[in-house]
Design an enzyme around this catalytic site. Sequence first.
Site, PDB file in Angstrom:
ATOM      1  N   HIS A  34      41.247  30.313  44.714  1.00  0.00           N
ATOM      2  CA  HIS A  34      40.707  31.545  44.130  1.00  0.00           C
ATOM      3  C   HIS A  34      41.376  32.730  44.819  1.00  0.00           C
ATOM      4  O   HIS A  34      40.900  33.244  45.817  1.00  0.00           O
ATOM      5  CB  HIS A  34      39.182  31.566  44.321  1.00  0.00           C
ATOM      6  CG  HIS A  34      38.500  32.722  43.655  1.00  0.00           C
ATOM      7  ND1 HIS A  34      37.152  32.706  43.328  1.00  0.00           N
ATOM      8  CD2 HIS A  34      38.956  33.935  43.253  1.00  0.00           C
ATOM      9  CE1 HIS A  34      36.823  33.841  42.768  1.00  0.00           C
ATOM     10  NE2 HIS A  34      37.889  34.621  42.720  1.00  0.00           N
ATOM     11  N   HIS A  36      43.524  36.209  43.376  1.00  0.00           N
ATOM     12  CA  HIS A  36      44.125  37.001  42.293  1.00  0.00           C
ATOM     13  C   HIS A  36      45.422  37.547  42.863  1.00  0.00           C
ATOM     14  O   HIS A  36      45.384  38.300  43.845  1.00  0.00           O
ATOM     15  CB  HIS A  36      43.203  38.147  41.882  1.00  0.00           C
ATOM     16  CG  HIS A  36      41.866  37.671  41.416  1.00  0.00           C
ATOM     17  ND1 HIS A  36      41.551  37.511  40.088  1.00  0.00           N
ATOM     18  CD2 HIS A  36      40.771  37.273  42.118  1.00  0.00           C
ATOM     19  CE1 HIS A  36      40.306  37.059  39.985  1.00  0.00           C
ATOM     20  NE2 HIS A  36      39.809  36.908  41.199  1.00  0.00           N
ATOM     21  N   GLU A 217      28.815  35.699  40.314  1.00  0.00           N
ATOM     22  CA  GLU A 217      29.246  36.547  41.433  1.00  0.00           C
ATOM     23  C   GLU A 217      28.263  37.726  41.470  1.00  0.00           C
ATOM     24  O   GLU A 217      27.477  37.850  42.404  1.00  0.00           O
ATOM     25  CB  GLU A 217      30.686  37.037  41.224  1.00  0.00           C
ATOM     26  CG  GLU A 217      31.185  37.995  42.310  1.00  0.00           C
ATOM     27  CD  GLU A 217      32.563  38.615  41.985  1.00  0.00           C
ATOM     28  OE1 GLU A 217      32.959  38.592  40.797  1.00  0.00           O
ATOM     29  OE2 GLU A 217      33.209  39.146  42.912  1.00  0.00           O
ATOM     30  N   ASP A 295      40.112  35.512  47.407  1.00  0.00           N
ATOM     31  CA  ASP A 295      39.867  36.387  46.249  1.00  0.00           C
ATOM     32  C   ASP A 295      40.954  37.468  46.130  1.00  0.00           C
ATOM     33  O   ASP A 295      41.875  37.309  45.337  1.00  0.00           O
ATOM     34  CB  ASP A 295      38.459  37.005  46.331  1.00  0.00           C
ATOM     35  CG  ASP A 295      37.883  37.358  44.969  1.00  0.00           C
ATOM     36  OD1 ASP A 295      38.505  37.034  43.952  1.00  0.00           O
ATOM     37  OD2 ASP A 295      36.778  37.955  44.927  1.00  0.00           O
ATOM     38  N   ASP A 296      40.818  38.561  46.869  1.00  0.00           N
ATOM     39  CA  ASP A 296      41.769  39.682  46.817  1.00  0.00           C
ATOM     40  C   ASP A 296      42.065  40.104  48.251  1.00  0.00           C
ATOM     41  O   ASP A 296      41.575  41.147  48.721  1.00  0.00           O
ATOM     42  CB  ASP A 296      41.151  40.850  46.034  1.00  0.00           C
ATOM     43  CG  ASP A 296      40.822  40.451  44.609  1.00  0.00           C
ATOM     44  OD1 ASP A 296      41.750  40.353  43.794  1.00  0.00           O
ATOM     45  OD2 ASP A 296      39.634  40.201  44.326  1.00  0.00           O
TER      46      ASP A 296
HETATM   47  N1  ADE Z   1      39.431  40.371  39.636  1.00  0.00           N
HETATM   48  C1  ADE Z   1      39.914  40.439  40.871  1.00  0.00           C
HETATM   49  N2  ADE Z   1      38.966  40.136  41.763  1.00  0.00           N
HETATM   50  C2  ADE Z   1      37.836  39.853  41.068  1.00  0.00           C
HETATM   51  C3  ADE Z   1      36.526  39.470  41.409  1.00  0.00           C
HETATM   52  N3  ADE Z   1      36.136  39.311  42.675  1.00  0.00           N
HETATM   53  N4  ADE Z   1      35.627  39.296  40.422  1.00  0.00           N
HETATM   54  C4  ADE Z   1      35.991  39.479  39.147  1.00  0.00           C
HETATM   55  N5  ADE Z   1      37.210  39.838  38.769  1.00  0.00           N
HETATM   56  C5  ADE Z   1      38.142  40.026  39.714  1.00  0.00           C
HETATM   57 ZN    ZN Z   2      37.927  36.445  41.883  1.00  0.00          ZN
END
Ligand code: ADE
Ligand code: ZN
Length: 358
Positions: A34, A36, A217, A295-296
């Site tokens: 996970h 992005h 989430e 995630d990011d």
């Molecule tokens: N796009 C990038 N990060 C995200 C996240 N945590 N939740 C939903 N969309 C995303």
């Molecule tokens: Zn995500």
Amino acid sequence: MNTFATPSRPIDFERIAPAQLDALVRTAPKAELHIHIEGSLEPELIFELAARNGIRLPYASVDALRSAYAFTDLQSFLDVYYAGASVLLKEEDFYDMAWAYLRRAASEGVVCAELFFDPQTHTERGVPMGVVVKGLKRACDQAQREWGLRAELILCFLRHLSEESALQTLQEALPYREHFIGVGLDSSERGHPPEKFARVFEWAGQLGLHRVAHAGEEGPAAYISAALDVLQVERIDHGVRCTEDPALVQRLARQAVPLTVCPLSNIKLCVFPNLAAHNLPQLLAAGLVVTVNSDDPAYFGGYLNDNYSALLQAHPSLTARHAWQLLRNSLMASFAPPAVRADWVARLDEHFARAAQA
Ligand code: ADE
Ligand code: ZN
């Protein structure tokens, strides 16, 4: 409930001291399921790409941009995240972004990375689908060649846009069908239930693509059930709000549905007030197939190993056996062929067994 798998060889977990654990996890083979890829764009690279492409940013400096990373919820983050992605124009830009992430991942023991990308963020700005996919794929292929890191792409639909836009996006991606292994669903969750994307996920299934979706989430537990029932997903991204429905927790455990949990993300986006309050240990104890992910990472203050470290530090009740289980889950929940996963797990078990003998 017995929440632990059986290792492929005996491991004396009791002999691994808590003080050893962080270094052991950092060097262990692991999968990231996970991430992005647009969320791995560091401010320095954003400024470099903006200069290269002649784009003026609404921030005076790298520091000014970084200081804007104070989020109150998912939407407040997404606004900054989409602005950051606007510097990506050429195939080389997508390659550079993915290569920077994969180099970092390889240094963290990642043997498998399944990267989300958001084509609509780019095609809406006039960037052709082929530019996006080819740039990312080139970096993935190079990671496999240089480090044996298996890197795959998962095309995500933006759920704040219409299903027609998602259908058109999948249509545009068909010439590159062999370049990605699955589809996902991300962006603003509340008010955009999985049902909105039933047809495009059905089509993806007919194309033989894997299916995953963000659910639970910020959105309710019902979105997790709908992602399973309506979209037929194989994994749930986040899923932490499943605990609001005990029957759903039982179902997730019974069906061994992996959850790709992102601890630091959940704190930065205020899903939990702090890491000590995060429910990951509770999910593990309920027998769920929990995995740890970033995630990011450029926006949330840490890459994959930082997520493991912070989690273990905030939850001293998590032992070497829990850490091993999380790492094993990540490898087993990947979409790699069974023989490849078995080989990774054998390497993980050897890594832990050796530490327990030292
Ligand atoms: N796009 C990038 N990060 C995200 C996240 N945590 N939740 C939903 N969309 C995303
Ligand atoms: Zn995500």
